[in-house]
Design an enzyme around this catalytic site. Structure first.
Site, PDB file in Angstrom:
ATOM      1  N   LYS A 186       0.666  -1.183   0.133  1.00 25.34           N
ATOM      2  CA  LYS A 186      -0.008   0.051  -0.031  1.00 25.34           C
ATOM      3  C   LYS A 186       1.091   1.152   0.092  1.00 25.34           C
ATOM      4  CE  LYS A 186      -4.146  -1.963   0.074  1.00 25.34           C
ATOM      5  NZ  LYS A 186      -4.069  -3.333  -0.008  1.00 25.34           N
TER       6      LYS A 186
HETATM    7  C1  LIG Z   1      -5.288  -4.107   0.762  1.00 27.34           C
HETATM    8  C2  LIG Z   1      -6.664  -3.899   0.657  1.00 27.34           C
HETATM    9  C3  LIG Z   1      -7.519  -4.114   1.838  1.00 27.34           C
HETATM   10  C4  LIG Z   1      -6.949  -5.309   3.061  1.00 27.34           C
HETATM   11  O1  LIG Z   1      -5.985  -4.664   3.666  1.00 27.34           O
HETATM   12  P1  LIG Z   1      -4.741  -5.897   4.297  1.00 27.34           P
HETATM   13  O2  LIG Z   1      -4.328  -4.802   5.215  1.00 27.34           O
HETATM   14  O3  LIG Z   1      -4.162  -6.639   3.313  1.00 27.34           O
HETATM   15  O4  LIG Z   1      -5.876  -6.984   5.048  1.00 27.34           O
HETATM   16  C5  LIG Z   1      -8.996  -4.050   1.935  1.00 27.34           C
HETATM   17  N1  LIG Z   1      -9.400  -3.391   1.077  1.00 27.34           N
HETATM   18  C6  LIG Z   1      -8.720  -3.006  -0.270  1.00 27.34           C
HETATM   19  C7  LIG Z   1      -9.539  -2.342  -1.351  1.00 27.34           C
HETATM   20  C8  LIG Z   1      -7.560  -3.162  -0.307  1.00 27.34           C
HETATM   21  O5  LIG Z   1      -6.821  -3.011  -1.310  1.00 27.34           O
END
Ligand SMILES: *Cc1c(COP(=O)(O)O)cnc(C)c1O
Length: 399
Positions: A186
């Site tokens: 992210k």
């Molecule tokens: C990455 C992501 C999540 C969840 O995040 P994690 O930290 O990997 O559990 C939820 N929603 C979206 C749209 C994402 O891209």
């Protein structure tokens, strides 16, 4: 897009502060921790950076969505409207609360179609969950209006759009609550982590307790805490929060680089006849972590993917329509209700019904769509080279 690309001395310094004391837990141990509270510091930084009144860190973005739903009182039998294009975490969190995911079409913004949301509302609908996919946002004015009119909870999944805004407000701070993910890919990372943001003190207090087994965190003695309600363990560790603290300080730099690289690439794609770009409800608020574009047809798009592969420039270009993780088309485990543990009857029948739900409107958008991930470590020269290579290949594809 990902903050891990610019990992360095700052992250090491913050982590080392924690390693020096050895107190890896975010609560308690007041003496030995010698004033080091990385999770609290990161929560304060989230509030000041994004303009949320309250922030509760979690162990992941999925945990943040789950926590937010618990704190907002979304649970057994409640229907939650969500988009057919998202990451699997959206329905995982809904199902884990005993609630029912109601998947609906997206539009050219690649996010919830307000028309589809309206059509999906039933007496059981409790919550609408827009997902701000690929760095840009849903039509929030329309969704806020729908939720007000029907008295629904608005929970923003802004996990992929850290730093994006809509009419001056940060994505994730507009609804009753919003979430970010700080997983490894992210915009800013903790390694693993997430956060619930809200302007509602009650939602915050409940989130704080829920992520730590229901502890009320009112006293100085953790063992003597009361438990106003059931909770879970979705705590972040101090080591993860330390990484995030270094990263959040670099966010403005990340966003500036993304914008520059995104705009250069776009200037090349704009020269290809017939190419269109994703609809961005507030163009000034795009976080620019992806450049998302449409070819004239599915055939053109498949040809472009093949040509990119052939030319060795496919990496970082996502054709979500054929991807196993982001679009309803390939979510067989969901559509077959394949679960290790028994789901409720309501959940099962809602999932099986997805097999025969018409997503042709979403298919029409997704089958022509390519998203290009914007790297922080490209040099300007490399972005121009990439743009020129894209242009050369695509001119042949559309000819
Ligand atoms: C990455 C992501 C999540 C969840 O995040 P994690 O930290 O990997 O559990 C939820 N929603 C979206 C749209 C994402 O891209």
């Amino acid at each position: 897009m990902p903050g891990f690309e610019l990992f360095g001395a700052e992250e090491k310094k913050e982590v080392n502060d924690v390693l020096e004391t050895g107190i890896l837990m975010r609560y308690g141990f007041d003496g030995p921790r010698k004033g080091i509270w990385k999770s609290k510091e990161l929560e304060a930084a989230v509030c000041s950076t994004f303009g949320a009144q309250y922030a509760q860190l979690t162990s992941s973005g999925t945990a943040a969505l789950t926590t937010a739903m618990a704190a907002l009182g979304v649970g057994a039998g409640d229907e939650v409207i969500m988009p057919a294009f998202t990451f699997v975490a959206s329905f995982e969190a809904i199902l884990s609360m005993g609630a029912i995911p109601v998947l609906v079409d997206i539009d050219e913004s690649l996010t919830l179609s307000p028309t589809a949301v309206k059509a999906a509302i039933t007496p059981k609908t409790k919550c609408v969950m827009p997902v701000h996919m690929c760095g840009s946002m849903a039509d929030m004015d329309a969704l806020v209006d729908i939720c007000k009119e029907h008295n629904l909870i608005l929970l923003e999944d802004a996990c992929q759009s850290i730093g994006g805004t809509y009419k001056g407000k940060h994505l994730g701070t507009i609804g009753h609550a919003g979430t970010f993910s700080f997983d490894f890919v992210k915009t800013i990372t903790c390694g693993e982590g997430g956060v619930v943001m809200t302007n509602d003190k009650d939602v915050y207090t409940k989130s704080d307790a829920f992520t730590d087994h229901g502890h009320d965190h009112l006293g100085v003695d953790r063992g003597a805490d009361l438990h106003p309600a059931l909770g879970y363990n979705f705590r972040i560790s101090e080591l993860h929060a330390a990484v995030g603290l270094a990263q959040i300080k670099k966010l403005d730099t990340f966003l500036a680089i993304q914008k520059k690289h995104n705009q250069i690439l776009r200037s090349y794609l704009e020269q290809v006849p017939g190419i269109q770009f994703r609809v961005v409800p507030d163009p000034a608020g795009d976080s620019h972590s992806f450049l998302t574009w449409f070819l004239p047809s599915q055939q053109h798009t498949e040809n472009a993917i093949a040509a990119f592969k052939e030319a060795g420039i496919l990496a970082g270009n996502f054709y979500w329509f054929g991807n196993n993780w982001h679009y309803i088309r390939k979510w067989d485990h969901l559509k077959n209700a394949t679960s290790l543990y028994p789901l409720s009857k309501d959940q099962q029948s809602a999932l099986i019904a997805l097999q025969s739900t018409d997503f042709s409107k979403s298919d029409a958008v997704m089958s022509k769509c390519i998203s290009t991930a914007i790297s922080l470590v490209w040099t300007e020269e490399q972005v121009h080279e990439k743009g020129a290579a894209f242009l050369a290949v695509l001119q042949k594809v559309v000819a």
